[in-house]
Every structure is written in structure tokens, then in C-alpha cells.
Design a protein around this motif. Sequence first.
Motif, PDB file in Angstrom:
ATOM      1  N   ARG A 402      27.926  -5.013  64.735  1.00 54.03           N
ATOM      2  CA  ARG A 402      29.165  -5.548  65.271  1.00 54.03           C
ATOM      3  C   ARG A 402      28.929  -6.889  65.957  1.00 54.03           C
ATOM      4  NH1 ARG A 402      32.854  -1.437  65.103  1.00 54.03           N
ATOM      5  NH2 ARG A 402      31.963   0.680  64.897  1.00 54.03           N
ATOM      6  N   TYR A 406      33.677  -9.096  63.413  1.00 54.48           N
ATOM      7  CA  TYR A 406      33.155  -8.369  62.261  1.00 54.48           C
ATOM      8  C   TYR A 406      32.509  -7.055  62.685  1.00 54.48           C
ATOM      9  CZ  TYR A 406      28.360  -9.745  63.466  1.00 54.48           C
ATOM     10  OH  TYR A 406      27.163  -9.900  64.100  1.00 54.48           O
ATOM     11  N   SER A 408      29.934  -4.581  60.323  1.00 54.66           N
ATOM     12  CA  SER A 408      29.342  -4.445  58.987  1.00 54.66           C
ATOM     13  C   SER A 408      28.442  -3.222  58.941  1.00 54.66           C
ATOM     14  CB  SER A 408      28.539  -5.701  58.637  1.00 54.66           C
ATOM     15  OG  SER A 408      29.351  -6.857  58.728  1.00 54.66           O
ATOM     16  N   TRP A 427      27.832  -5.889  50.580  1.00 50.06           N
ATOM     17  CA  TRP A 427      28.995  -6.733  50.232  1.00 50.06           C
ATOM     18  C   TRP A 427      28.607  -7.976  49.438  1.00 50.06           C
ATOM     19  CZ3 TRP A 427      27.068  -5.667  55.038  1.00 50.06           C
ATOM     20  CH2 TRP A 427      26.408  -6.704  55.711  1.00 50.06           C
ATOM     21  N   SER A 441      24.798 -15.684  56.548  1.00 47.17           N
ATOM     22  CA  SER A 441      25.089 -14.592  57.476  1.00 47.17           C
ATOM     23  C   SER A 441      25.386 -15.137  58.875  1.00 47.17           C
ATOM     24  CB  SER A 441      23.883 -13.659  57.531  1.00 47.17           C
ATOM     25  OG  SER A 441      22.801 -14.314  58.208  1.00 47.17           O
ATOM     26  N   HIS A 442      25.598 -14.187  59.789  1.00 49.84           N
ATOM     27  CA  HIS A 442      25.776 -14.561  61.191  1.00 49.84           C
ATOM     28  C   HIS A 442      24.429 -14.839  61.871  1.00 49.84           C
ATOM     29  CE1 HIS A 442      29.596 -12.450  60.311  1.00 49.84           C
ATOM     30  NE2 HIS A 442      30.125 -13.305  61.201  1.00 49.84           N
TER      31      HIS A 442
END
Length: 469
Positions: A402, A406, A408, A427, A441-442
Motif C-alpha cells: 500500500r 495504490y 497492490s 499486472w 514502479s513506485h
Amino acid sequence: MNKTTKRLLFAVLILLLFLLTVYFVLALYYREGFSLNTWINGVYCTGKTVEEVNSELLSHTEAPDVVIVDKAGEKYTITLADVDYHADFSSALEAYRQEQNPYLWVDNVLFHSRRTLAPVVTVDEEALRRAYNALDFVQTEQKRIKDYSLTRDAEGAYVFTDGLSDRIDLEKAFLALKQIVENGQETLNLQESGCYYEITPDESQKALRNLWKEIERFQTCDIVYCFGEERHPVTAADCAFFLTAENGLPVQDEKGSFVLDEQAVTAYVQSLAEEYDGYGRTRQFHSTRGDVITIDGGTYGSKMDRKKETAYLLEHLLDPGVHTGTPQSHIPSYEREAFCYGKNDIGDTYIEVDMTEQKMYYYEKGVLKLETEIVTGNMRRRMGTPEGVNFVYNKQKNRVLRGPGYASPVKFWMPVKGGIGIHDAGWRKEFGGDIYQTAGSHGCINTPKDKMEELFDCVQIGTPVVMFY
């Protein structure tokens, strides 16, 4: 008496007279030379004069080498040909010739035919002294400190110089050398010739020698620090550094024990930590792509507990049990542990994340076990995955990751630095290339599910993760 008997007696008389005449003729012949069947030093000398025999003996005589042997058995050689060596057998030959009775030459033939004579030897004394002074033991003795001394060597360890034992009387040794040369001898044993001084140390010298024995024992330290496969022994110089000193000598308390310098021990531990601590270190890493990467920072690496190690040394250094000559391994205390220790603390089992190539590799004991394309942090959104040498500090399955905006779900999660970790990304359909530039990505390392499952099963908690661009 019949005629036959008279003739026989006359013949015998004539024969005896002839033999007697021959005998005296030979005696007169050899009167000025050496008698019949005379051998001197392997040379046949019958009938020859002293001058002739001397000349012949000298033609077979070469200048010898003289060997000087010290107490330790070391040998030093002087070549007499270099010091104007001359030999002369004349006086010895004349004395021997005078011994011979020319009228008893039969006795010489039967009993006294062979003799060994030594020549009279002369050398240039100044040249002999120069050759003597050039010998190693002479030069060493001339430079030698004529007392006991306790000093520090280039590394800082205490060293003891015994300037009293085995001192050589150089002038006496030279006179002994000259004597054996003149006597035709070829070996001088310095000890057997009495060329060593006999010195009894005084009380202050005895005290210094006894102090050295204590220092020598203390400097023989058994402690060997172990940093993984690397070993770092506490050396004699280290031990000398630990001692409080005044006027160049270690200080002892009222019980005779050495006084440790706590600041010096602390500084030693500090230097060990700087050399072997991995946490916060800048590392040079040989990447799979072939170049050498300089990597700063990260969460991985050991950090020695300096206070505990200082206390350990202060407690044990004065213990005779660590000065026996038998190495004792010591693993230091750590504030931070690591997967491997030593200067190369990444070792041969690690995860490599090449964020420029968008590739991840897993090596186990130096063997490449896994290779996969990945997607790292989104560069356009300034979420790029940070560089550094980190480590897997946890492993979890079926987590929901988290963050702002988002949530995931992932099957496999291995965090390596704060909230940044390695995980599967169901995903995503594609990995690698330049996806990370605009659709990354983050900050985590997105990995294909099959590769992530394989990696998850292989990797242990604590495994280094080398991350770089």
C-alpha cells in the motif's frame, strides 16, 4: 788351508772392499744434498740441494684461503693471494738436511725416507688487516652498541639489542689470524682461540634485560581477529602501541604489571572498524555487464561494537593466557550483523540489480543461478529506485503493498530498504527495456512471477542486494 779356500776368502774380501767403497762414495756424493730415497711433501729429493728442492716445492705451492669461524658456526674467508702471500721452505729443508747423516744413508732408505715440511709464510700485514677489516663480522662488531638497549623498530614494536653477549676482541682476533697464517694453518676458530670477551652485566643492565623478557612475552599476542575468511592478528607493534610509556620504556604498576593506554586501545579498535566495517562503506563492484561500479550507501554491512571490543582488549591484554604463542581466534562483537564479513563483505552469494540494463541476477557461491528482466522505479515521476548495497531483511508471501493512491497484492515480497523491495507484478505483461523511464514502479523492483517464485525459494534473509545504474 788349501788354495780353493784362500781364493774364496780373497774374493769375499775384494767384494766387501768394493761394497764399502761404493757405500762411502755414495755417502760423499749425497753430503751436499739430500740422501738416497728422500721424499719431502711428495717430491723426490735424492741428491738435490736445498735451493733446488725449495724451488720445486714452491712450484707446487699455491696461496691458500684462510677460514675464520665464529661462535655461531658462520664462516668468513680471506684469500692470501690478495695479501702478498710468500712461502719459503729453505730453513725447514736445511734443518732436515742437517738431520740426515750421509754415512747412514741406508737407514734413510729403510726407515726415514718421507717427510712433510711446512714453509715459513709471510704476508703484507697492512693488506691482511685491510682484508680482515672488510669481513662482515668485523664491520658488524665495529658498529655494534656495546651495551644493552631497548628501542622501537620501524613498525613500532620494542626490540632488544644485546651488546654484551658474544662480543669479539677484534685486535686479539687479528693477531690470532696473523699467527695462524705465519704457522701455515688455514682455519681460525674465534671461540677456541679465546677471542670473545667475557662480560658480566651490572644490576641496571640485568633489570633492562628482565624488562625485555616481560615485553617480549607481552608482544607475543595470541589474539587473531576473524572477519569472515580474513584474519587480522594483533601484532607485536600493536601490543607496544597499547602500553603506556615514559622515557621510551613501558610503565609498570606496583605489582609489576604493564599499564595499558586506554586511548591507544580505543584508537586501535577504531582503526579495525574503519578497515573492516561494511556499513556505510563505498564499494567497488564488478558488475555482470563487465564494468566496475562505485557504489555508496545502502543498508547492508557490518558495524563493529567499538565499546565492547575496547573493553574486551582492556580486559584480556594483561591476561597471560593470551600470550602463549598459540593463536586464538576472536570474532568481534557487532552493532550490525552482515551476511558476510571482511573487506569483500558482499561475498559470492548476492542479488545484483542493474537498473540501467533493467536486469536482475542471483549468484550463489559464485554461480549464476537466476537471470531476469525487471522494471524498477519510474524515472519520469522521480520515483527511481535508489542505488546502494542493501539486503533482504524479510520474506513474506501474499502481501498487499500500500501507498498513496495504490494497493497492490503480491505473491512474494522481499523488502530490501525501508518500503522498497523485490516482488512479483502480476499486472505487468512486459519487463525490461526502457519501461522504467515512463511507466516504472513506485520504487520497488517488479519481477516476473515465475522468476520471483524461484528467487524467493533460493534467497536467505540477510542476502546482499547490490543496486546500481
